[in-house]
Design an enzyme around this catalytic site. Structure first.
Site, short mmCIF file in Angstrom:
data_model
loop_
_atom_site.label_atom_id
_atom_site.label_comp_id
_atom_site.label_asym_id
_atom_site.label_seq_id
_atom_site.Cartn_x
_atom_site.Cartn_y
_atom_site.Cartn_z
N GLY A 125 3.31 -3.26 13.04
CA GLY A 125 3.75 -4.34 13.91
C GLY A 125 4.96 -5.09 13.44
O GLY A 125 5.18 -6.23 13.84
N ASP A 126 5.80 -4.44 12.60
CA ASP A 126 6.95 -5.17 12.06
C ASP A 126 8.30 -4.55 12.44
O ASP A 126 9.33 -4.91 11.88
CB ASP A 126 6.85 -5.27 10.54
CG ASP A 126 7.06 -3.93 9.85
OD1 ASP A 126 6.97 -2.89 10.53
OD2 ASP A 126 7.31 -3.91 8.63
N THR A 171 10.03 9.79 17.81
CA THR A 171 10.70 8.91 16.85
C THR A 171 12.04 8.47 17.44
O THR A 171 12.39 8.85 18.56
CB THR A 171 10.97 9.64 15.52
OG1 THR A 171 11.96 10.65 15.74
CG2 THR A 171 9.70 10.27 14.96
N MET A 172 12.80 7.71 16.65
CA MET A 172 14.12 7.27 17.09
C MET A 172 15.05 8.46 17.36
O MET A 172 16.02 8.34 18.11
CB MET A 172 14.74 6.34 16.05
CG MET A 172 14.99 6.98 14.70
SD MET A 172 16.03 5.94 13.62
CE MET A 172 15.00 4.51 13.38
N HIS A 206 -24.47 -12.93 -14.15
CA HIS A 206 -25.69 -12.42 -13.53
C HIS A 206 -25.89 -12.98 -12.13
O HIS A 206 -27.01 -13.05 -11.63
CB HIS A 206 -26.92 -12.76 -14.41
CG HIS A 206 -26.81 -12.23 -15.79
ND1 HIS A 206 -26.66 -13.04 -16.90
CD2 HIS A 206 -26.81 -10.97 -16.25
CE1 HIS A 206 -26.58 -12.30 -17.98
NE2 HIS A 206 -26.67 -11.03 -17.62
N SER A 236 13.11 2.32 8.25
CA SER A 236 14.19 2.18 9.23
C SER A 236 15.52 1.93 8.53
O SER A 236 16.55 2.51 8.91
CB SER A 236 13.89 1.02 10.19
OG SER A 236 12.76 1.27 10.96
N PRO A 254 8.71 2.47 19.31
CA PRO A 254 9.59 1.31 19.11
C PRO A 254 10.94 1.69 18.50
O PRO A 254 11.96 1.09 18.82
CB PRO A 254 8.78 0.41 18.16
CG PRO A 254 7.78 1.31 17.52
CD PRO A 254 7.46 2.35 18.53
#
Length: 505
Positions: free
Chosen positions: A332-333, A424-425, A151, A377, A487
């Protein structure tokens, strides 16, 4: 399980009239008797007790069991132990007994015995708030509260934040402390039903971590976890916390817990003990030669090793840059992912020279990246290299390398869904592939053509700065926020440049 339930306001006992109405409804429906299962709080005891007396005066067969399973307090309290999540197990036991046709008096006897062999303890990282009110108590960001109720009341001990394994061990030690008046006597060889209960605000991931730790801790104590229930069974609004309930059980009690019920929130339990031990089955072995390194010597293997070393050092150098670019549109990796691939290749090279045959080299790299690189990736590079290896199986002349580039890109587009212009790549790869078409001309200079491909790949990577993302995580982000190049495209351009530098050295 329950035939009826009576609800009061938030953290408040229901009124006598509501409880009496429920008893009358159950009685008029033909019940042979009514058992009230009440958690041990003063308001509940008073209101349910008075309703019971009035129902008996009307001729109804009514009994009451008051549940106090709280293991927080070391010294006995006049009010007794609070009723907590263990009450849910008693709902199940009583309901299964009633369904089996057991008489009211025997149900009361068995439920009362089960209630005495049970303990619950809560731990929280936050208080809760009754709607429209302030939090019931205050906790610093680095603190946790042990032994609190359902409670919103504070607990019996405030501690610094602990990792899950230490926190669970602390809870079990407190629950079984021989000097505590509310202890649960738990000895090696005992069998228990474990309930890992979400107090309201924990994620499924966090709750499962606690459950895994609890099972391991109990196993270390020699305790058999006959069944484990994990979920939200008795919450305290949005409280970020968990409670552990242990009920000592024999075969009969386990059978009652296992009995079928139509209560939709009851978990679909596996009728087997919970254990941290997992049966391991060896993975089927791959066919000989599919991923094994072929013995390689000579200038081809040496050149391949030199090129791969240059690629790895380049990817490690651009790790921070790729991470920075990826923060705008991803998690961010990207740099970490490519660095993981580079380190895996370096370790692979230390084990021996790479295959000299191009098809074997690309296939081996594909297997390595699929296993070690991770993320989308790793799969995309694995797709590209696997498909690119096929045109090189029987020939490795310059036109075959152009075919390999085209085959790799086609596989990425088929399974990945992206196309040139999607940011993209592939933008860098397709620009390079166009330049590599010159390899089909007789007498083409390999290094000169590759230099042109590297230049175009770099330009294409930079051009992604101004593109609308059509695939990947970036496609969910407003184009106004994507002011940096992609990236993945930058990584591909860097790899191609490293290949050229390696071949020139």
């Amino acid at each position: 399980m329950l035939t009826g339930v009576v609800a009061g306001a938030v953290f408040t006992s229901p009124a006598v009239g509501s409880i009496l109405a429920a008893i009358r409804a159950v009685t008029q429906a033909g019940a042979a008797g009514t058992l009230l299962i009440v958690k041990n709080y003063t308001g509940d005891r008073l209101n349910f007790g008075l309703a019971l007396e009035r129902a008996r005066a009307e001729g109804a067969a009514v009994r009451m069991v008051v549940v106090g399973d709280d293991s927080a307090f070391a010294a006995p309290k006049k009010a007794g132990r609070r009723g907590l999540c263990g009450t849910v197990l008693l709902h199940k036991v009583a309901g299964a007994l009633a369904e089996a046709g057991v008489g009211l008096d025997e149900i009361v006897e068995k439920v009362s015995a089960a209630a005495k062999a049970m303990g619950t303890l809560g731990l929280s990282l936050s208080p809760c708030s009754v709607p429209g009110s302030k939090p019931t108590f205050q906790l610093a960001d680095d603190e946790m509260e042990l032994g609190l109720g359902i409670h919103g009341e504070a607990g019996v001990r405030r501690m610094k934040l602990l990792p899950a394994d230490e926190a669970v061990e602390t809870m079990l030690t407190h629950m079984t402390d021989p000097s505590s008046a509310s202890r649960l006597p738990l000895s090696p060889g005992a069998s228990v039903v474990l309930v890992v209960n979400n107090l309201g605000g924990l994620s499924c991931l966090e709750l499962s971590i606690v459950a895994g730790v609890a099972v391991r801790c109990l196993e270390k104590r020699g305790v058999r976890v006959a069944r484990a229930l994990v979920g939200s069974f008795m919450t305290a609004l949005e409280m970020v916390g968990v409670s552990l309930t242990l009920m000592l059980v024999d075969e009969e009690l386990v059978g009652l817990i296992d009995a079928d019920t139509t209560a939709m929130a009851w978990p679909n339990l596996t009728k087997a003990p919970a254990t941290s031990q997992r049966q391991e089955i060896p993975a089927p072995k791959e066919k000989a030669g599919t991923t094994q390194r072929e013995a390689s010597t000579g200038p081809g293997a040496a050149r391949a090793q030199l090129v791969l070393q240059r690629v790895c050092s380049t990817l490690l150098d651009v790790q921070d840059k790729l991470n920075e670019l990826d923060r705008a549109a991803g998690d961010g990796d990207c740099g970490h992912t490519h660095a993981r691939a580079a380190r895996a290749i370096q370790e692979w090279l230390r084990a021996g020279p790479p295959p000299a045959a191009p098809a074997q080299l690309l296939s081996a790299l594909a297997d390595l990246l699929l296993e070690k690189m991770g993320g989308s990736s790793g799969v995309l590079y694995g797709l590209f290299l696997t498909a690119a290896a096929r045109p090189l199986l029987r020939r490795s002349d310059p036109p075959a390398w152009a075919d390999a580039m085209d085959a790799g890109i086609e596989a990425m587009q088929r399974y990945g869904g992206a196309a040139p212009g999607d940011r993209t790549m592939l933008d860098s790869l397709c620009a390079a592939a166009q330049a590599l078409q010159a390899l089909r001309s007789p007498g083409a200079d390999l290094l000169q053509v590759l230099a042109t491909a590297v230049e175009r790949a770099g330009a294409a990577a930079e051009a992604t700065r101004h593109m609308e993302a059509g695939a990947g995580r970036a496609s969910y982000i407003s184009s106004a926020q994507l002011q940096q190049p992609d990236p993945g495209a930058v990584a591909v351009a860097a790899v191609l440049r490293a290949v050229l530098e390696g071949l020139r050295s």
